[in-house]
Each structure stands twice: as C-alpha cells, then as structure tokens.
Design a protein around this motif. Structure first.
Motif, PDB file in Angstrom:
ATOM      1  N   ASN A 132      37.910  38.702  45.426  1.00 42.62           N
ATOM      2  CA  ASN A 132      37.818  40.047  46.218  1.00 42.62           C
ATOM      3  C   ASN A 132      39.088  40.919  46.233  1.00 42.62           C
ATOM      4  OD1 ASN A 132      35.223  39.232  47.293  1.00 42.62           O
ATOM      5  ND2 ASN A 132      36.307  37.604  48.552  1.00 42.62           N
ATOM      6  N   GLU A 133      39.561  41.020  45.124  1.00 43.99           N
ATOM      7  CA  GLU A 133      40.974  41.988  44.941  1.00 43.99           C
ATOM      8  C   GLU A 133      41.866  41.321  45.849  1.00 43.99           C
ATOM      9  OE1 GLU A 133      39.759  45.867  44.663  1.00 43.99           O
ATOM     10  OE2 GLU A 133      37.712  45.463  43.967  1.00 43.99           O
ATOM     11  N   ARG A 134      42.005  40.194  46.257  1.00 46.09           N
ATOM     12  CA  ARG A 134      43.125  39.616  47.063  1.00 46.09           C
ATOM     13  C   ARG A 134      44.052  38.596  46.509  1.00 46.09           C
ATOM     14  NH1 ARG A 134      41.926  41.570  52.372  1.00 46.09           N
ATOM     15  NH2 ARG A 134      39.858  42.340  52.625  1.00 46.09           N
ATOM     16  N   GLY A 135      45.146  39.039  46.434  1.00 47.07           N
ATOM     17  CA  GLY A 135      46.205  37.975  46.007  1.00 47.07           C
ATOM     18  C   GLY A 135      46.211  37.712  44.541  1.00 47.07           C
ATOM     19  N   TYR A 136      46.994  36.555  44.036  1.00 45.59           N
ATOM     20  CA  TYR A 136      47.339  36.213  42.749  1.00 45.59           C
ATOM     21  C   TYR A 136      47.151  34.679  42.696  1.00 45.59           C
ATOM     22  CZ  TYR A 136      48.359  41.225  42.224  1.00 45.59           C
ATOM     23  OH  TYR A 136      48.264  42.475  42.093  1.00 45.59           O
ATOM     24  N   THR A 137      46.828  34.276  41.453  1.00 44.90           N
ATOM     25  CA  THR A 137      46.880  32.914  41.202  1.00 44.90           C
ATOM     26  C   THR A 137      47.106  32.603  39.713  1.00 44.90           C
ATOM     27  OG1 THR A 137      45.443  30.647  41.388  1.00 44.90           O
ATOM     28  CG2 THR A 137      44.305  32.660  41.020  1.00 44.90           C
ATOM     29  N   THR A 138      47.895  31.469  39.402  1.00 47.59           N
ATOM     30  CA  THR A 138      47.869  31.129  38.077  1.00 47.59           C
ATOM     31  C   THR A 138      46.904  29.950  37.712  1.00 47.59           C
ATOM     32  OG1 THR A 138      49.689  29.243  39.008  1.00 47.59           O
ATOM     33  CG2 THR A 138      50.415  31.404  38.006  1.00 47.59           C
ATOM     34  N   THR A 139      45.958  29.716  38.555  1.00 46.04           N
ATOM     35  CA  THR A 139      44.887  28.658  38.264  1.00 46.04           C
ATOM     36  C   THR A 139      43.722  29.547  37.876  1.00 46.04           C
ATOM     37  OG1 THR A 139      45.932  27.214  39.767  1.00 46.04           O
ATOM     38  CG2 THR A 139      43.743  26.781  39.185  1.00 46.04           C
ATOM     39  N   ILE A 140      43.194  29.341  36.798  1.00 38.75           N
ATOM     40  CA  ILE A 140      41.762  30.122  36.545  1.00 38.75           C
ATOM     41  C   ILE A 140      40.831  29.610  37.530  1.00 38.75           C
ATOM     42  CG2 ILE A 140      40.000  30.178  34.773  1.00 38.75           C
ATOM     43  CD1 ILE A 140      41.988  30.201  32.703  1.00 38.75           C
ATOM     44  N   SER A 141      40.579  28.693  37.837  1.00 41.27           N
ATOM     45  CA  SER A 141      39.631  28.090  38.546  1.00 41.27           C
ATOM     46  C   SER A 141      39.649  28.681  40.237  1.00 41.27           C
ATOM     47  CB  SER A 141      39.427  26.698  38.710  1.00 41.27           C
ATOM     48  OG  SER A 141      40.703  26.235  39.258  1.00 41.27           O
ATOM     49  N   GLU A 142      40.633  29.321  40.500  1.00 41.77           N
ATOM     50  CA  GLU A 142      40.727  30.031  41.784  1.00 41.77           C
ATOM     51  C   GLU A 142      40.945  31.393  41.537  1.00 41.77           C
ATOM     52  OE1 GLU A 142      44.506  28.374  43.281  1.00 41.77           O
ATOM     53  OE2 GLU A 142      43.668  26.622  43.470  1.00 41.77           O
ATOM     54  N   ALA A 143      40.963  31.962  40.310  1.00 40.00           N
ATOM     55  CA  ALA A 143      40.879  33.327  40.176  1.00 40.00           C
ATOM     56  C   ALA A 143      39.630  34.093  40.386  1.00 40.00           C
ATOM     57  CB  ALA A 143      40.816  33.609  38.375  1.00 40.00           C
ATOM     58  N   GLY A 144      39.611  35.151  40.777  1.00 39.80           N
ATOM     59  CA  GLY A 144      38.419  36.259  41.113  1.00 39.80           C
ATOM     60  C   GLY A 144      37.490  36.431  39.822  1.00 39.80           C
ATOM     61  N   ARG A 145      36.080  36.637  40.042  1.00 41.70           N
ATOM     62  CA  ARG A 145      35.425  36.811  38.983  1.00 41.70           C
ATOM     63  C   ARG A 145      34.836  38.097  39.201  1.00 41.70           C
ATOM     64  NH1 ARG A 145      37.528  32.164  38.344  1.00 41.70           N
ATOM     65  NH2 ARG A 145      36.653  30.817  36.479  1.00 41.70           N
ATOM     66  N   TYR A 146      35.020  38.998  38.301  1.00 39.08           N
ATOM     67  CA  TYR A 146      34.355  40.517  38.531  1.00 39.08           C
ATOM     68  C   TYR A 146      33.407  40.854  37.432  1.00 39.08           C
ATOM     69  CZ  TYR A 146      38.592  40.519  41.463  1.00 39.08           C
ATOM     70  OH  TYR A 146      39.366  40.103  42.186  1.00 39.08           O
ATOM     71  N   THR A 147      32.374  41.541  37.786  1.00 40.51           N
ATOM     72  CA  THR A 147      31.390  42.116  36.680  1.00 40.51           C
ATOM     73  C   THR A 147      32.403  43.137  36.003  1.00 40.51           C
ATOM     74  OG1 THR A 147      30.944  44.279  38.129  1.00 40.51           O
ATOM     75  CG2 THR A 147      29.647  42.254  38.508  1.00 40.51           C
ATOM     76  N   ALA A 148      31.821  43.526  34.743  1.00 40.22           N
ATOM     77  CA  ALA A 148      32.394  44.690  33.713  1.00 40.22           C
ATOM     78  C   ALA A 148      32.522  45.857  34.572  1.00 40.22           C
ATOM     79  CB  ALA A 148      31.495  44.775  32.674  1.00 40.22           C
ATOM     80  N   GLY A 149      31.506  46.363  35.337  1.00 41.71           N
ATOM     81  CA  GLY A 149      31.932  47.582  36.307  1.00 41.71           C
ATOM     82  C   GLY A 149      32.869  47.493  37.323  1.00 41.71           C
ATOM     83  N   GLY A 150      33.136  46.074  38.020  1.00 42.06           N
ATOM     84  CA  GLY A 150      33.855  45.977  38.923  1.00 42.06           C
ATOM     85  C   GLY A 150      35.463  45.701  38.104  1.00 42.06           C
ATOM     86  N   ALA A 151      35.512  45.148  37.095  1.00 41.87           N
ATOM     87  CA  ALA A 151      36.873  45.075  36.422  1.00 41.87           C
ATOM     88  C   ALA A 151      37.352  46.320  35.918  1.00 41.87           C
ATOM     89  CB  ALA A 151      36.683  44.241  35.264  1.00 41.87           C
ATOM     90  N   ILE A 152      36.519  47.311  35.527  1.00 40.92           N
ATOM     91  CA  ILE A 152      36.750  48.760  35.165  1.00 40.92           C
ATOM     92  C   ILE A 152      37.176  49.335  36.343  1.00 40.92           C
ATOM     93  CG2 ILE A 152      35.813  50.958  34.245  1.00 40.92           C
ATOM     94  CD1 ILE A 152      34.056  49.103  32.408  1.00 40.92           C
ATOM     95  N   SER A 153      36.480  49.370  37.580  1.00 37.31           N
ATOM     96  CA  SER A 153      36.827  50.007  38.639  1.00 37.31           C
ATOM     97  C   SER A 153      38.287  49.743  39.197  1.00 37.31           C
ATOM     98  CB  SER A 153      36.017  49.727  39.878  1.00 37.31           C
ATOM     99  OG  SER A 153      34.732  50.138  39.566  1.00 37.31           O
TER     100      SER A 153
END
Length: 75
Positions: A20-41
């Motif tokens: 949800n575009e909040r914070g950062y993590t060095t752990t992939i399993s805790e990272a946000g997942r975004y659609t292509a459109g969401g990532a581009i935005s």
C-alpha cells in the motif's frame, strides 16, 4: 491468466516498497505487490532513477533474495 505483479526497488532506501505504498523492507516476502499500472503510477511520482519495478518472478531470482542489488554489479 493472472496479471503479473511487480515489486518496487528503491535505490534511495536500498529496500523494497512496502504494501500500500507505505514504508520499506529488505525482505521480499514483506514487500508490496503492485499491478503494472500501479507500479507505473508510483514511478511517475518519483525522481527518475530512484525506483525500479521488478516482476515478482524476477525478484525471486538470484541477486534479489537478499534484498541487495548484486545483479547490478554482475553478481
């Protein structure tokens, strides 16, 4: 067919964007997942070169599992 999902790597923070575009993590399993459109935005709101979208499939590959950017150094 499921839509491909992306994680966003922050070179500025040396970490993945969180869910949800909040914070950062060095752990992939805790990272946000975004659609292509969401990532581009998201990338459109960032300084060029500071963030990079990485497909979920690619993020699971060599070099990303530690949260590092070894792949950029040829590692």
């Amino acid at each position: 067919m499921m839509e491909e999902m992306y994680l966003i790597w922050s070179f500025e923070h040396n970490a993945w964007w969180g869910p949800n575009e909040r914070g950062y993590t060095t752990t992939i399993s805790e990272a946000g997942r975004y659609t292509a459109g969401g990532a581009i935005s998201i990338l459109c709101t960032c300084e060029p070169g500071y963030e990079m979208p990485v497909s979920e499939e690619h993020a699971a590959g060599p070099g990303w599992h530690t949260g590092g950017n070894d792949h950029l150094k040829g590692g």
